[in-house]
Design a protein around this motif. Structure first.
Motif, PDB file in Angstrom:
ATOM      1  N   GLU A 145     -13.829   6.914 -16.913  1.00 50.39           N
ATOM      2  CA  GLU A 145     -14.736   6.052 -16.153  1.00 50.39           C
ATOM      3  C   GLU A 145     -14.328   6.134 -14.697  1.00 50.39           C
ATOM      4  OE1 GLU A 145     -15.812   1.306 -15.482  1.00 50.39           O
ATOM      5  OE2 GLU A 145     -14.178   1.903 -16.809  1.00 50.39           O
ATOM      6  N   ILE A 146     -15.309   6.245 -13.825  1.00 54.30           N
ATOM      7  CA  ILE A 146     -15.042   6.296 -12.390  1.00 54.30           C
ATOM      8  C   ILE A 146     -15.748   5.123 -11.724  1.00 54.30           C
ATOM      9  CG2 ILE A 146     -15.348   7.618 -10.258  1.00 54.30           C
ATOM     10  CD1 ILE A 146     -15.349  10.144 -12.080  1.00 54.30           C
ATOM     11  N   VAL A 147     -15.027   4.410 -10.875  1.00 52.40           N
ATOM     12  CA  VAL A 147     -15.594   3.318 -10.088  1.00 52.40           C
ATOM     13  C   VAL A 147     -15.560   3.732  -8.620  1.00 52.40           C
ATOM     14  CG1 VAL A 147     -15.380   0.903  -9.395  1.00 52.40           C
ATOM     15  CG2 VAL A 147     -14.830   1.579 -11.744  1.00 52.40           C
ATOM     16  N   GLY A 148     -16.694   3.634  -7.964  1.00 53.93           N
ATOM     17  CA  GLY A 148     -16.773   3.911  -6.533  1.00 53.93           C
ATOM     18  C   GLY A 148     -17.128   2.650  -5.781  1.00 53.93           C
ATOM     19  N   THR A 149     -16.358   2.312  -4.759  1.00 48.54           N
ATOM     20  CA  THR A 149     -16.631   1.097  -3.990  1.00 48.54           C
ATOM     21  C   THR A 149     -16.767   1.425  -2.508  1.00 48.54           C
ATOM     22  OG1 THR A 149     -14.259   0.585  -3.716  1.00 48.54           O
ATOM     23  CG2 THR A 149     -15.387  -0.373  -5.619  1.00 48.54           C
ATOM     24  N   ASP A 150     -17.560   0.611  -1.840  1.00 45.15           N
ATOM     25  CA  ASP A 150     -17.733   0.766  -0.394  1.00 45.15           C
ATOM     26  C   ASP A 150     -18.187  -0.563   0.180  1.00 45.15           C
ATOM     27  OD1 ASP A 150     -17.829   3.389   1.497  1.00 45.15           O
ATOM     28  OD2 ASP A 150     -19.171   1.846   2.269  1.00 45.15           O
ATOM     29  N   ILE A 151     -18.062  -0.671   1.489  1.00 42.06           N
ATOM     30  CA  ILE A 151     -18.437  -1.908   2.175  1.00 42.06           C
ATOM     31  C   ILE A 151     -19.900  -1.891   2.606  1.00 42.06           C
ATOM     32  CG2 ILE A 151     -17.833  -1.161   4.520  1.00 42.06           C
ATOM     33  CD1 ILE A 151     -16.596  -3.923   4.941  1.00 42.06           C
ATOM     34  N   SER A 152     -20.534  -0.721   2.560  1.00 42.58           N
ATOM     35  CA  SER A 152     -21.905  -0.571   3.048  1.00 42.58           C
ATOM     36  C   SER A 152     -22.886  -0.446   1.892  1.00 42.58           C
ATOM     37  CB  SER A 152     -22.006   0.659   3.958  1.00 42.58           C
ATOM     38  OG  SER A 152     -23.357   0.961   4.240  1.00 42.58           O
ATOM     39  N   VAL A 202     -20.253   7.222 -13.396  1.00 40.22           N
ATOM     40  CA  VAL A 202     -19.762   6.630 -12.150  1.00 40.22           C
ATOM     41  C   VAL A 202     -20.485   5.313 -11.886  1.00 40.22           C
ATOM     42  CG1 VAL A 202     -19.309   7.005  -9.698  1.00 40.22           C
ATOM     43  CG2 VAL A 202     -19.383   8.969 -11.254  1.00 40.22           C
ATOM     44  N   ASN A 203     -19.711   4.274 -11.647  1.00 35.69           N
ATOM     45  CA  ASN A 203     -20.249   2.946 -11.360  1.00 35.69           C
ATOM     46  C   ASN A 203     -19.957   2.605  -9.904  1.00 35.69           C
ATOM     47  OD1 ASN A 203     -21.102   0.254 -11.414  1.00 35.69           O
ATOM     48  ND2 ASN A 203     -19.140  -0.455 -12.233  1.00 35.69           N
ATOM     49  N   PHE A 204     -20.994   2.546  -9.084  1.00 34.22           N
ATOM     50  CA  PHE A 204     -20.832   2.221  -7.666  1.00 34.22           C
ATOM     51  C   PHE A 204     -21.077   0.734  -7.447  1.00 34.22           C
ATOM     52  CE2 PHE A 204     -21.977   6.748  -7.479  1.00 34.22           C
ATOM     53  CZ  PHE A 204     -20.939   7.229  -6.688  1.00 34.22           C
ATOM     54  N   ARG A 205     -20.240   0.130  -6.602  1.00 36.53           N
ATOM     55  CA  ARG A 205     -20.377  -1.299  -6.339  1.00 36.53           C
ATOM     56  C   ARG A 205     -19.805  -1.642  -4.966  1.00 36.53           C
ATOM     57  NH1 ARG A 205     -16.044  -4.358 -10.171  1.00 36.53           N
ATOM     58  NH2 ARG A 205     -16.386  -5.945  -8.584  1.00 36.53           N
ATOM     59  N   TYR A 206     -20.210  -2.804  -4.464  1.00 36.91           N
ATOM     60  CA  TYR A 206     -19.732  -3.274  -3.165  1.00 36.91           C
ATOM     61  C   TYR A 206     -18.321  -3.829  -3.273  1.00 36.91           C
ATOM     62  CZ  TYR A 206     -19.068  -6.361   0.844  1.00 36.91           C
ATOM     63  OH  TYR A 206     -18.550  -6.982   1.937  1.00 36.91           O
TER      64      TYR A 206
END
Length: 281
Positions: A145-152, A202-206
């Motif tokens: 499992e891959i988690v991707g985070t960003d502030i934008s 891939v799960n992208f989240r703030y």
């Protein structure tokens, strides 16, 4: 506002934005960045029909501005330089060393965090490496499992879509392009899209790395924190690294950018090779 007119940011206005950016995001905004900041924000002044940067700052920090403008502002002051398989030796080391070690240790469920994922190229590159390793070792049992985070939020939305210009994969082999990307049916657009099998992994989240604690789920086996520490002062860097290490499993790996180092910080990791660290316990 006249579309050809770009207002001059005063020193007082620069200080307002600098203090706000450093407090909210930890990003340094030295005098040398004044023209860049002025240029990026001038467009918003025109779009909102505001006459000064001070007027824009008042709007940004109002209740209405926090609700409607904050995400746009974050996107304007953040840096989103990324590409597929940037700094390729990191991916090679994972494929040739870390994943085989995980197999020997009997680790079958791998969690990986791309902590400043931007528009998603890094996270999808990790997913491709995982898929290739698993396919080349058919006798092993491994999932990830891959988690991707960003502030934008705008770049998170782009990452979730997984749509990029064809030029973004020019450096990849024909094999990888054929296997992991789909061309747009409208050939005039020259777009490609990450295949669904990869996107679903891939799960992208703030998330803001400046937060005191991270609500990111169970701990990770590998964390990428590349080319982001350079934008923070040393005190903030150490705070971020300690929070990341707290979310790293024992014997987990931390991967930094080539221009970054945490040598001299007491954060509970040991250097394996340049820019790659292993959690010690």
């Amino acid at each position: 506002m006249n579309v050809f007119f770009q207002p001059e940011m005063t020193e007082k206005e620069l200080v307002l934005f600098r203090e706000f950016i450093e407090k909210e995001f930890g990003i340094r905004m030295p005098d040398s960045k004044k023209m860049l900041l002025q240029s990026r924000l001038s467009k918003r002044l025109r779009e909102l029909n505001l006459k000064s940067f001070n007027e824009y700052f008042k709007y940004l920090t109002s209740d209405k501005g926090k609700e409607n403008e904050f995400n746009t502002f974050v996107d304007l002051v953040s840096t989103h330089v990324t590409k597929f398989f940037r700094e390729p030796n990191h991916f090679e080391y994972i494929f040739e060393n870390i994943l085989p070690d995980f197999v020997k240790a009997g680790k079958s469920q791998i969690r990986i965090w791309s902590s400043a994922s931007s528009t998603g190229e890094e996270a999808y590159s990790i997913a491709i490496i995982m898929e290739e390793f698993i396919s080349q070792h058919p006798k092993i049992t491994m999932d990830y499992e891959i988690v991707g985070t960003d502030i934008s939020m705008p770049v998170i939305d782009k990452a979730k879509a997984g749509v990029y210009n064809e030029d973004s994969v020019l450096e990849l082999s024909r094999y990888l392009k054929y296997k992991y990307f789909m061309k747009s049916k409208d050939r005039d657009q020259k777009l490609i899209k990450v295949v669904p099998e990869i996107r679903k992994k891939v799960n992208f989240r703030y998330m803001n790395l400046m937060d005191d604690t991270y609500s990111i789920g169970t701990k990770f086996n590998i964390v990428f924190c590349r080319n982001v520490l350079i934008y923070f002062d040393k005190k903030t860097q150490e705070k971020i690294i300690k929070n990341i290490i707290n979310n790293l499993k024992d014997d987990g790996y931390l991967i930094l950018g080539h221009s970054e180092t945490i040598i001299g910080m007491d954060v509970g990791v040991k250097n394996v090779i340049p820019t790659i660290y292993k959690k010690s316990f």
